[in-house]
Design a protein around this motif. Structure first.
Motif, PDB file in Angstrom:
ATOM      1  N   ALA B 153     110.756 103.361   3.360  1.00  0.00           N
ATOM      2  CA  ALA B 153     109.467 102.871   2.871  1.00  0.00           C
ATOM      3  C   ALA B 153     109.214 101.425   3.289  1.00  0.00           C
ATOM      4  O   ALA B 153     108.120 100.899   3.100  1.00  0.00           O
ATOM      5  CB  ALA B 153     109.391 102.993   1.360  1.00  0.00           C
ATOM      6  N   THR B 160     108.562  95.840  -2.199  1.00  0.00           N
ATOM      7  CA  THR B 160     107.328  96.628  -2.238  1.00  0.00           C
ATOM      8  C   THR B 160     106.234  95.856  -2.973  1.00  0.00           C
ATOM      9  O   THR B 160     105.105  95.734  -2.486  1.00  0.00           O
ATOM     10  CB  THR B 160     107.583  97.984  -2.923  1.00  0.00           C
ATOM     11  OG1 THR B 160     108.578  98.693  -2.187  1.00  0.00           O
ATOM     12  CG2 THR B 160     106.321  98.830  -2.980  1.00  0.00           C
ATOM     13  N   MET B 164     102.772  94.360  -1.426  1.00  0.00           N
ATOM     14  CA  MET B 164     101.469  94.736  -1.982  1.00  0.00           C
ATOM     15  C   MET B 164     100.596  93.494  -2.076  1.00  0.00           C
ATOM     16  O   MET B 164      99.415  93.505  -1.735  1.00  0.00           O
ATOM     17  CB  MET B 164     101.646  95.357  -3.371  1.00  0.00           C
ATOM     18  CG  MET B 164     102.150  96.787  -3.331  1.00  0.00           C
ATOM     19  SD  MET B 164     102.755  97.326  -4.948  1.00  0.00           S
ATOM     20  CE  MET B 164     101.205  97.506  -5.812  1.00  0.00           C
ATOM     21  N   PHE B 168      99.732  94.682   2.504  1.00  0.00           N
ATOM     22  CA  PHE B 168     100.168  95.862   3.253  1.00  0.00           C
ATOM     23  C   PHE B 168      99.716  97.133   2.537  1.00  0.00           C
ATOM     24  O   PHE B 168     100.177  97.432   1.431  1.00  0.00           O
ATOM     25  CB  PHE B 168     101.697  95.914   3.367  1.00  0.00           C
ATOM     26  CG  PHE B 168     102.269  94.980   4.391  1.00  0.00           C
ATOM     27  CD1 PHE B 168     102.509  95.413   5.687  1.00  0.00           C
ATOM     28  CD2 PHE B 168     102.582  93.672   4.058  1.00  0.00           C
ATOM     29  CE1 PHE B 168     103.040  94.552   6.628  1.00  0.00           C
ATOM     30  CE2 PHE B 168     103.122  92.802   4.998  1.00  0.00           C
ATOM     31  CZ  PHE B 168     103.349  93.252   6.293  1.00  0.00           C
ATOM     32  N   ALA B 169      98.821  97.911   3.170  1.00  0.00           N
ATOM     33  CA  ALA B 169      98.349  99.155   2.553  1.00  0.00           C
ATOM     34  C   ALA B 169      99.499 100.142   2.386  1.00  0.00           C
ATOM     35  O   ALA B 169      99.551 100.892   1.409  1.00  0.00           O
ATOM     36  CB  ALA B 169      97.248  99.767   3.404  1.00  0.00           C
ATOM     37  N   GLN B 170     100.448 100.129   3.337  1.00  0.00           N
ATOM     38  CA  GLN B 170     101.554 101.092   3.268  1.00  0.00           C
ATOM     39  C   GLN B 170     102.339 100.950   1.958  1.00  0.00           C
ATOM     40  O   GLN B 170     102.758 101.938   1.366  1.00  0.00           O
ATOM     41  CB  GLN B 170     102.498 100.908   4.466  1.00  0.00           C
ATOM     42  CG  GLN B 170     103.466 102.073   4.610  1.00  0.00           C
ATOM     43  CD  GLN B 170     104.600 101.786   5.588  1.00  0.00           C
ATOM     44  OE1 GLN B 170     104.757 100.684   6.094  1.00  0.00           O
ATOM     45  NE2 GLN B 170     105.396 102.807   5.848  1.00  0.00           N
ATOM     46  N   VAL B 173     100.779 102.634  -1.056  1.00  0.00           N
ATOM     47  CA  VAL B 173     101.100 104.070  -1.084  1.00  0.00           C
ATOM     48  C   VAL B 173     102.533 104.251  -1.581  1.00  0.00           C
ATOM     49  O   VAL B 173     102.804 105.093  -2.450  1.00  0.00           O
ATOM     50  CB  VAL B 173     100.921 104.691   0.318  1.00  0.00           C
ATOM     51  CG1 VAL B 173     101.309 106.161   0.310  1.00  0.00           C
ATOM     52  CG2 VAL B 173      99.491 104.523   0.808  1.00  0.00           C
ATOM     53  N   ALA B 174     103.447 103.441  -1.043  1.00  0.00           N
ATOM     54  CA  ALA B 174     104.855 103.544  -1.445  1.00  0.00           C
ATOM     55  C   ALA B 174     104.994 103.322  -2.950  1.00  0.00           C
ATOM     56  O   ALA B 174     105.742 104.026  -3.631  1.00  0.00           O
ATOM     57  CB  ALA B 174     105.700 102.531  -0.675  1.00  0.00           C
ATOM     58  N   PHE B 175     104.230 102.352  -3.482  1.00  0.00           N
ATOM     59  CA  PHE B 175     104.297 102.063  -4.918  1.00  0.00           C
ATOM     60  C   PHE B 175     103.857 103.273  -5.736  1.00  0.00           C
ATOM     61  O   PHE B 175     104.505 103.651  -6.716  1.00  0.00           O
ATOM     62  CB  PHE B 175     103.437 100.839  -5.258  1.00  0.00           C
ATOM     63  CG  PHE B 175     103.297 100.594  -6.731  1.00  0.00           C
ATOM     64  CD1 PHE B 175     104.351 100.068  -7.458  1.00  0.00           C
ATOM     65  CD2 PHE B 175     102.121 100.914  -7.400  1.00  0.00           C
ATOM     66  CE1 PHE B 175     104.237  99.857  -8.816  1.00  0.00           C
ATOM     67  CE2 PHE B 175     102.002 100.701  -8.755  1.00  0.00           C
ATOM     68  CZ  PHE B 175     103.064 100.181  -9.467  1.00  0.00           C
ATOM     69  N   PHE B 177     104.012 106.356  -4.967  1.00  0.00           N
ATOM     70  CA  PHE B 177     105.033 107.396  -4.947  1.00  0.00           C
ATOM     71  C   PHE B 177     106.331 106.940  -5.611  1.00  0.00           C
ATOM     72  O   PHE B 177     107.111 107.762  -6.076  1.00  0.00           O
ATOM     73  CB  PHE B 177     105.242 107.903  -3.525  1.00  0.00           C
ATOM     74  CG  PHE B 177     104.155 108.849  -3.124  1.00  0.00           C
ATOM     75  CD1 PHE B 177     104.290 110.210  -3.347  1.00  0.00           C
ATOM     76  CD2 PHE B 177     102.956 108.378  -2.596  1.00  0.00           C
ATOM     77  CE1 PHE B 177     103.272 111.082  -3.028  1.00  0.00           C
ATOM     78  CE2 PHE B 177     101.928 109.242  -2.276  1.00  0.00           C
ATOM     79  CZ  PHE B 177     102.080 110.601  -2.494  1.00  0.00           C
ATOM     80  N   PHE B 178     106.541 105.640  -5.682  1.00  0.00           N
ATOM     81  CA  PHE B 178     107.659 105.078  -6.447  1.00  0.00           C
ATOM     82  C   PHE B 178     107.467 105.461  -7.925  1.00  0.00           C
ATOM     83  O   PHE B 178     108.413 105.883  -8.610  1.00  0.00           O
ATOM     84  CB  PHE B 178     107.655 103.550  -6.288  1.00  0.00           C
ATOM     85  CG  PHE B 178     108.986 102.883  -6.513  1.00  0.00           C
ATOM     86  CD1 PHE B 178     109.857 103.313  -7.493  1.00  0.00           C
ATOM     87  CD2 PHE B 178     109.359 101.793  -5.731  1.00  0.00           C
ATOM     88  CE1 PHE B 178     111.076 102.676  -7.695  1.00  0.00           C
ATOM     89  CE2 PHE B 178     110.573 101.159  -5.920  1.00  0.00           C
ATOM     90  CZ  PHE B 178     111.430 101.601  -6.900  1.00  0.00           C
TER      91      PHE B 178
END
Lengths: 176, 242
Positions: B153, B160, B164, B168-170, B173-175, B177-178
């Motif tokens: 991730a 993360t 944020m 970083f948009a990625q 998303v990772a957050f 799903f975290f």
């Protein structure tokens, strides 16, 4: 405006723009962690409230998550203001944002392609499960555990290292 | 509002590459610094609001902001510290993490000893500095999959959140799903806790396990020093090979 942006004596460059060394960061993080423990009695953590936030989001869309065994009524009592870890998390996001903006280096970075989405989804889920299982994340179990002379911090640290080595291979193979 | 509409061509010019005139750069700097000051004011407002509900509220909000600021300014990333030795051979960050661990250990130890004395008979594990928690197979397995997830991730828990804030948009998303993973993890943990082989119930406080502070200090700092020397040697070896 022109006074602010065109001045030659560059205090801004010195105080806000210049990046710090890793060691500076390390020393300051350790000091902040100790100050936090002395004042509030509770060490630095990050992931503790994540499940609660997910539960509250489910409640908001009409799913009765509060009755699930993992919450068992705790969502109704949850308050962000009383949750030290949750407020620290909020602060970390805002602090990083302030740091970027004051250095005039903020830039919105879009997602480039489905690989990044897949990486974020799978990585996020793995981290979430891992953090709950080991009762903490890289901060709560590693940074605040190892330094508390607790064996679980050392074990967690050794195994994130092994996991990171495996993850690097997967990253090269699938996501790069 | 006018700031946002004016900022657009600047961003476009920047994405195009070097086409940023000095005026555009100055304007961008002004807009960002002003926004930064506004966000800082918002932080203080949140701190005020937190103080009304929690006697430590304002302090905690400001501490969090300080953590975020320090992490961002020094590009401190726990994931990279564990990943880079394998991926690139770089160990500068690894060494910095070891320094942070050693310093925090010294201070936590000082807090513990000042509270409970050098002897361990008055020790209350729930009141020691930092977290002392049960250790067992669940710790090892959780750490292993956490390590995989963090590298994939592109950021651990603190990393993360920091990214944020960096835009970083990625990581947003990772957050998300975290959070999903944390709920799933709650159920997996309950399953583990029901099986004695998978879940160790005992917490191991190293000074209690090895018979006092002195051997614990020797072990803890000896191990950290050995890791530091190893990281230094590995980094130099890899740099020489390149």
């Amino acid at each position: 405006m022109s006074d602010l942006t065109k001045q030659k004596t560059n205090y801004w460059e010195f105080f806000l723009k210049r990046e710090w060394s890793y060691t500076t960061g390390a020393v300051l993080l350790a000091v902040l962690a100790a100050v936090l423990v002395v004042v509030t009695g509770v060490a630095w953590g990050v992931t503790g409230p994540f499940a609660n936030w997910g539960g509250l989001a489910l409640e908001a869309i009409g799913i009765d998550a509060d009755s699930w065994v993992i919450f068992n009524g705790s969502l109704a009592k949850y308050s962000l203001w009383k949750d030290q870890t949750g407020m620290l998390d909020l602060g970390i996001v805002l602090g990083a944002l302030v740091s970027c903006l004051l250095a005039a280096s903020f830039k919105f970075k879009k997602i480039k392609g489905w690989r990044q989405v897949a990486a974020a989804c799978s990585g996020g889920i793995l981290m979430g499960i891992g953090a709950r299982l080991s009762l903490g994340c890289n901060i709560g179990a590693f940074f605040s555990g190892l330094t508390a002379f607790s064996l679980h911090g050392w074990v967690f640290g050794i195994f994130i290292f092994i996991g990171a080595a495996v993850g690097s291979r997967l990253l090269k193979k699938w996501f790069m | 509002m006018s700031d946002i509409s004016n900022a657009k061509p600047i961003q476009r010019a920047q994405r195009g590459g070097r086409g940023l005139t000095p005026e555009q750069r100055a304007r961008r700097k002004f807009v960002q610094i002003t926004t930064g000051i506004v966000v800082l004011c918002v932080v203080f407002l949140i701190a005020f609001a937190a103080q009304t509900a929690n006697p430590n509220g304002a302090f905690i909000v400001l501490m969090g902001t300080a953590f975020g600021y320090v992490l961002q300014r020094s590009r401190f990333c726990f994931t990279a510290s564990l990943r880079d030795p394998v991926l690139t051979g770089g160990t500068d960050l690894t060494k910095a993490v070891i320094i942070a661990l050693a310093l925090a250990s010294v201070m936590f130890m000082a807090i513990d000893i000042s509270r409970f004395g050098m002897g361990l008979e008055n020790l209350d594990l729930s009141k020691t500095a930092g977290f002392v928690r049960p250790v067992g197979f669940h710790t090892a397995f959780g750490g292993f999959i956490f390590g995989i997830g963090a590298v994939i991730a592109g950021g651990c828990a603190s990393g993360t959140l920091m990214r944020m804030g960096e835009g970083f948009a990625q990581q947003w998303v990772a957050f998300a799903f975290f959070v999903v993973g944390s709920i799933l993890g709650g159920f997996v943990l309950r399953f583990f806790q029901a099986v004695p082989l998978l879940y160790g119930k005992t917490s191991v406080f190293i000074p209690s396990a090895v018979g006092g502070w002195i051997p614990a200090i020797i072990l803890q700092f000896g191990a950290l020093l050995a890791l530091f020397v190893l990281a230094d040697w590995w980094g130099k070896r890899k740099a020489g090979l390149r």
